[in-house]
Write a protein that holds these residues in place. Structure first.
Motif, PDB file in Angstrom:
ATOM      1  N   CYS A  61       0.837  -1.202   0.000  1.00 16.08           N
ATOM      2  CA  CYS A  61       0.000   0.000   0.000  1.00 16.08           C
ATOM      3  C   CYS A  61       0.873   1.253   0.000  1.00 16.08           C
ATOM      4  O   CYS A  61       1.954   1.272   0.588  1.00 16.08           O
ATOM      5  CB  CYS A  61      -0.903  -0.007   1.230  1.00 16.08           C
ATOM      6  SG  CYS A  61      -1.955   1.456   1.394  1.00 16.08           S
ATOM      7  N   ASP A  62       0.399   2.304  -0.659  1.00 18.40           N
ATOM      8  CA  ASP A  62       1.200   3.532  -0.782  1.00 18.40           C
ATOM      9  C   ASP A  62       1.058   4.478   0.416  1.00 18.40           C
ATOM     10  O   ASP A  62       1.614   5.581   0.396  1.00 18.40           O
ATOM     11  CB  ASP A  62       0.853   4.276  -2.074  1.00 18.40           C
ATOM     12  CG  ASP A  62      -0.580   4.801  -2.111  1.00 18.40           C
ATOM     13  OD1 ASP A  62      -1.301   4.688  -1.092  1.00 18.40           O
ATOM     14  OD2 ASP A  62      -0.994   5.321  -3.158  1.00 18.40           O
ATOM     15  N   LYS A  63       0.363   4.070   1.462  1.00 19.55           N
ATOM     16  CA  LYS A  63       0.232   4.925   2.633  1.00 19.55           C
ATOM     17  C   LYS A  63       1.604   5.134   3.268  1.00 19.55           C
ATOM     18  O   LYS A  63       2.297   4.187   3.614  1.00 19.55           O
ATOM     19  CB  LYS A  63      -0.726   4.289   3.644  1.00 19.55           C
ATOM     20  CG  LYS A  63      -1.008   5.186   4.848  1.00 19.55           C
ATOM     21  CD  LYS A  63      -1.999   4.523   5.795  1.00 19.55           C
ATOM     22  CE  LYS A  63      -2.286   5.403   6.997  1.00 19.55           C
ATOM     23  NZ  LYS A  63      -3.231   4.752   7.940  1.00 19.55           N
ATOM     24  N   GLY A  93       2.799   6.199  -6.053  1.00 19.16           N
ATOM     25  CA  GLY A  93       1.580   5.673  -5.445  1.00 19.16           C
ATOM     26  C   GLY A  93       0.451   5.674  -6.446  1.00 19.16           C
ATOM     27  O   GLY A  93       0.648   5.869  -7.652  1.00 19.16           O
ATOM     28  N   GLN A  94      -0.747   5.411  -5.932  1.00 15.50           N
ATOM     29  CA  GLN A  94      -1.966   5.456  -6.748  1.00 15.50           C
ATOM     30  C   GLN A  94      -1.864   4.553  -7.971  1.00 15.50           C
ATOM     31  O   GLN A  94      -2.358   4.881  -9.047  1.00 15.50           O
ATOM     32  CB  GLN A  94      -2.283   6.894  -7.163  1.00 15.50           C
ATOM     33  CG  GLN A  94      -2.543   7.812  -5.976  1.00 15.50           C
ATOM     34  CD  GLN A  94      -2.850   9.241  -6.388  1.00 15.50           C
ATOM     35  OE1 GLN A  94      -2.420   9.701  -7.437  1.00 15.50           O
ATOM     36  NE2 GLN A  94      -3.577   9.956  -5.543  1.00 15.50           N
ATOM     37  N   ALA A  95      -1.221   3.405  -7.794  1.00 15.96           N
ATOM     38  CA  ALA A  95      -1.149   2.380  -8.851  1.00 15.96           C
ATOM     39  C   ALA A  95      -0.674   2.947 -10.178  1.00 15.96           C
ATOM     40  O   ALA A  95      -1.239   2.644 -11.224  1.00 15.96           O
ATOM     41  CB  ALA A  95      -2.503   1.694  -9.007  1.00 15.96           C
ATOM     42  N   GLN A  96       0.384   3.773 -10.143  1.00 18.52           N
ATOM     43  CA  GLN A  96       0.888   4.353 -11.384  1.00 18.52           C
ATOM     44  C   GLN A  96       1.484   3.307 -12.316  1.00 18.52           C
ATOM     45  O   GLN A  96       1.682   3.576 -13.508  1.00 18.52           O
ATOM     46  CB  GLN A  96       1.911   5.447 -11.078  1.00 18.52           C
ATOM     47  CG  GLN A  96       1.281   6.705 -10.539  1.00 18.52           C
ATOM     48  CD  GLN A  96       2.256   7.869 -10.463  1.00 18.52           C
ATOM     49  OE1 GLN A  96       3.349   7.832 -11.012  1.00 18.52           O
ATOM     50  NE2 GLN A  96       1.857   8.911  -9.760  1.00 18.52           N
ATOM     51  N   PHE A  97       1.792   2.121 -11.793  1.00 17.06           N
ATOM     52  CA  PHE A  97       2.232   1.019 -12.644  1.00 17.06           C
ATOM     53  C   PHE A  97       1.132  -0.031 -12.802  1.00 17.06           C
ATOM     54  O   PHE A  97       1.412  -1.203 -13.036  1.00 17.06           O
ATOM     55  CB  PHE A  97       3.497   0.369 -12.063  1.00 17.06           C
ATOM     56  CG  PHE A  97       4.728   1.231 -12.203  1.00 17.06           C
ATOM     57  CD1 PHE A  97       5.378   1.353 -13.417  1.00 17.06           C
ATOM     58  CD2 PHE A  97       5.225   1.926 -11.118  1.00 17.06           C
ATOM     59  CE1 PHE A  97       6.501   2.150 -13.541  1.00 17.06           C
ATOM     60  CE2 PHE A  97       6.359   2.726 -11.232  1.00 17.06           C
ATOM     61  CZ  PHE A  97       6.995   2.835 -12.459  1.00 17.06           C
ATOM     62  N   GLY A  98      -0.108   0.426 -12.694  1.00 17.05           N
ATOM     63  CA  GLY A  98      -1.240  -0.477 -12.829  1.00 17.05           C
ATOM     64  C   GLY A  98      -1.592  -1.148 -11.508  1.00 17.05           C
ATOM     65  O   GLY A  98      -0.783  -1.216 -10.581  1.00 17.05           O
ATOM     66  N   GLN A  99      -2.824  -1.625 -11.408  1.00 14.03           N
ATOM     67  CA  GLN A  99      -3.294  -2.284 -10.198  1.00 14.03           C
ATOM     68  C   GLN A  99      -2.894  -3.749 -10.200  1.00 14.03           C
ATOM     69  O   GLN A  99      -3.028  -4.443 -11.205  1.00 14.03           O
ATOM     70  CB  GLN A  99      -4.810  -2.150 -10.075  1.00 14.03           C
ATOM     71  CG  GLN A  99      -5.290  -0.725  -9.895  1.00 14.03           C
ATOM     72  CD  GLN A  99      -6.776  -0.634  -9.593  1.00 14.03           C
ATOM     73  OE1 GLN A  99      -7.392  -1.620  -9.178  1.00 14.03           O
ATOM     74  NE2 GLN A  99      -7.359   0.545  -9.784  1.00 14.03           N
ATOM     75  N   GLY A 100      -2.397  -4.208  -9.048  1.00 15.84           N
ATOM     76  CA  GLY A 100      -2.064  -5.611  -8.914  1.00 15.84           C
ATOM     77  C   GLY A 100      -3.297  -6.438  -8.606  1.00 15.84           C
ATOM     78  O   GLY A 100      -4.426  -5.957  -8.669  1.00 15.84           O
ATOM     79  N   ASP A 117      -1.724   0.806  -4.898  1.00 15.46           N
ATOM     80  CA  ASP A 117      -0.488   0.025  -4.968  1.00 15.46           C
ATOM     81  C   ASP A 117       0.732   0.932  -5.154  1.00 15.46           C
ATOM     82  O   ASP A 117       0.727   1.858  -5.971  1.00 15.46           O
ATOM     83  CB  ASP A 117      -0.557  -0.981  -6.124  1.00 15.46           C
ATOM     84  CG  ASP A 117      -1.407  -2.198  -5.789  1.00 15.46           C
ATOM     85  OD1 ASP A 117      -1.679  -2.416  -4.605  1.00 15.46           O
ATOM     86  OD2 ASP A 117      -1.795  -2.920  -6.729  1.00 15.46           O
ATOM     87  N   ALA A 118       1.783   0.643  -4.397  1.00 17.26           N
ATOM     88  CA  ALA A 118       3.019   1.434  -4.442  1.00 17.26           C
ATOM     89  C   ALA A 118       3.934   0.963  -5.563  1.00 17.26           C
ATOM     90  O   ALA A 118       3.900  -0.205  -5.969  1.00 17.26           O
ATOM     91  CB  ALA A 118       3.742   1.331  -3.100  1.00 17.26           C
ATOM     92  N   GLY A 119       4.771   1.880  -6.036  1.00 18.16           N
ATOM     93  CA  GLY A 119       5.751   1.569  -7.073  1.00 18.16           C
ATOM     94  C   GLY A 119       7.074   2.239  -6.787  1.00 18.16           C
ATOM     95  O   GLY A 119       7.192   3.071  -5.881  1.00 18.16           O
ATOM     96  N   VAL A 120       8.077   1.877  -7.570  1.00 17.04           N
ATOM     97  CA  VAL A 120       9.427   2.412  -7.398  1.00 17.04           C
ATOM     98  C   VAL A 120      10.086   2.573  -8.760  1.00 17.04           C
ATOM     99  O   VAL A 120       9.887   1.744  -9.657  1.00 17.04           O
ATOM    100  CB  VAL A 120      10.293   1.465  -6.526  1.00 17.04           C
ATOM    101  CG1 VAL A 120      11.755   1.871  -6.558  1.00 17.04           C
ATOM    102  CG2 VAL A 120       9.794   1.448  -5.089  1.00 17.04           C
TER     103      VAL A 120
END
Length: 566
Positions: free
Chosen positions: A259-261, A285-292, A328-331
């Motif tokens: 989670c991106d919190k 954050g906010q599923a910038q790489f799509g939702q898992g 969903d979080a991303g990096v």
């Protein structure tokens, strides 16, 4: 004449008020910011070292410096870069007593913001540790960083208790073996001058008891090793590089998301370190790489930035969350912007997106014969090169004997393959193309004038800012509904600005003016221009100007960044 003691006291209070540490785990760790002309700003990391950091920690009443961090370890600032080339002796009362460039004079950007970690921060930092010469990052010869070099640990007294601590510190699960006798090789460097004795419950190796060598200790100079169970694995998915994407972690034999919190650059740095992908450029954050899909394993992650694995960071218990996959979080790690070696190119054309097709095989470029060559094959080439769609597929220039080697013949693609080598074809180098022609392609990316121009404005340079697109003789903005990294990748490519670093949310570079031209943009990531992507229709949207898209690409952000001085 003023009382000297009063002047000194007021000066001291003023100097404390002009310095702060931001975006760290406590008030005694973070990005260094100073107040000048009633504006807060950062310090460039040129020449930044422990002597400078010691002055900051002392000035803030935070003890002594443990680390002097560089490269925006605690995130990038947003305002003026006030100081550069800071050079303290370490004894100054205030950072403002140190030598430095004039206020506001620098050749830096915020990716070079300096930070400190002070002894009173409450963050424990273990000596740097690694396992080498093993089959994975979780087994090998134990080495520590000592006197500016890597040194192997002596195997005298080495056992499962010590191995357990190493595995725990590296986030590699449980210790399975503690090999001795240089099982993973002796190594060519020095030995660490001591032995270690752990109970097995310590969180880091150098909280164990240590003992300096005696003359007889480790006389065989054989090194210690570790084999761990691997622990919780992580990966970055849904992007073209293994070093950027949505964060997923394997726990209880099941992949899940994070989670991106509270997700920030410190957390992202741990992910990049664990994957061997360099340093973190952005934490998305906010599923910038799509939702898992599946379970959301981690929520409320809070790393110091120095852990060796994400599972070693503070977080809610596994699977306890109120998040959904839209969060969903991303990096994005620094190694994701290193271009991969090209294995396909178009040559002898008017543009890099038009010309004769060549492929790289066995360290040599070669031709593709036009036998059976059609638009489906051309579509794959254009998509693989990020050149949009195929406008034509043809044969040009006879491939005479003695000319360029023909690597591929009788290519037959479905048109959906991700690369030309995934299509059916004759075996490599097997060709009957003596009378054939060189397969050629014209992609939509070669017809630049047919695209709606884009630009990034109000940022630090032409490769970072608010996204605007030109339509009907007017510049307008783009709504961030459904905006993802694949969309931003097309913008960076169209502007020749390298790879995507981040897509800051909520009008990060200002709201802009004029119409909002695009909404619900949906790119595959292989388009040559933004106007080739799917969207609602020109001017059709349900957005406000605080929702406009911003993009930061890896290209140059300011002219001065390329002109460093010593």
């Amino acid at each position: 004449m003023e009382d000297a003691s009063v002047e000194c006291s007021e000066s001291h209070i003023s100097k404390i008020g002009r310095l702060q540490l931001l975006d760290g785990p406590s008030r005694c760790a973070g990005r260094v910011e100073v107040l000048h002309d009633q504006r807060w700003g950062t310090i460039c990391d040129d020449g930044w070292d422990l002597a400078d950091a010691n002055v900051v920690c002392r000035q803030l009443g935070c003890g002594t410096a443990v680390l002097a961090t560089k490269a925006a370890h605690y995130g990038r600032g947003q305002d003026t870069i006030w100081l550069d080339e800071v050079n303290c002796t370490g004894t100054e009362e205030s950072i403002f007593d140190c030598e430095a460039s004039a206020w506001g004079v620098n050749n830096c950007y915020h990716g070079e913001d300096a930070g400190v970690l002070c002894s009173d921060s409450g963050v424990s930092i273990s000596m740097e540790l690694r396992l080498v010469n093993g089959s994975t990052r979780c087994n090998g010869r134990v080495e520590v960083f000592h006197n500016d070099t890597w040194a192997a640990l002596c195997d005298d007294g080495w056992g499962m208790s010590e191995a357990q601590v190493v595995c725990r510190q590296l986030g590699c699960g449980e210790a399975l073996l503690a090999p001795v006798g240089s099982h993973f090789g002796q190594g060519s460097g020095q030995m660490w001058p001591g032995t270690i004795n752990c109970t097995g419950s310590e969180s880091a190796l150098f909280t164990c008891k240590t003992r300096q060598w005696s003359n007889s200790t480790c006389h065989l100079r054989t090194s210690a090793g570790v084999v761990c169970s691997e622990g919780d694995q992580i990966r970055l998915v849904n992007y073209r590089s293994r070093c950027a994407g949505r964060v997923e972690i394997l726990h209880n034999k099941q992949w899940g998301t994070v989670c991106d919190k509270n997700w920030d650059l410190l957390d992202a740095n741990v992910v990049c370190r664990q994957l061997g992908c360099g340093r973190a450029l952005s934490a998305t954050g906010q599923a910038q790489f799509g939702q898992g899909s599946g379970i959301v394993w981690l929520d409320g992650v809070n790393c110091t930035g120095f852990e060796y694995s994400l599972s070693a960071c503070l977080a809610k218990p596994w699977g306890i969350t109120n998040c959904d996959h839209w969060a969903d979080a991303g990096v994005v790690c620094s190694d994701s912007i290193i271009p991969e070696p090209a294995h396909l190119r178009l040559v002898n054309g008017s543009h890099h997106c038009a010309g004769q097709v060549e492929v790289f095989h066995e360290e040599m470029w070669g031709a593709v014969c036009d036998h059976g060559w059609d638009k489906k094959d051309a579509e794959v080439v254009c998509r693989q090169l990020g050149c949009g769609t195929a406008l034509s597929a043809s044969g040009e220039a006879h491939l005479d004997a003695g000319s360029l080697r023909v690597w591929l013949d009788n290519v037959s693609c479905e048109g959906t393959e991700l690369s030309l080598t995934k299509c059916r074809a004759s075996p490599w180098g097997k060709s009957s193309c003596s009378r054939g022609k060189h397969a050629s392609v014209v992609c939509s990316g070669s017809v630049v004038s047919s695209f709606a121009p884009v630009r990034l404005v109000d940022g630090p340079g032409r490769c970072a800012g608010r996204l605007e697109v030109f339509h009907k003789e007017q510049w307008g903005t783009v709504c961030d509904d459904s905006w993802e990294f694949t969309d931003a990748a097309v913008v960076c490519r169209q502007l020749d600005c390298g790879a995507v670093i981040s897509t800051p949310p909520r009008a990060y570079f200002g709201q802009g003016q004029g119409p909002m031209w695009l909404d619900d943009v949906n790119c595959t990531g292989t388009e040559a221009a933004l106007s080739e992507c799917k969207f609602k229709g020109w001017g059709i949207h349900n957005c406000y100007h605080h929702e406009v898209v911003s993009v930061v690409c890896s290209g140059k952000h300011c002219p001065s960044h390329s002109s460093k001085h010593s």
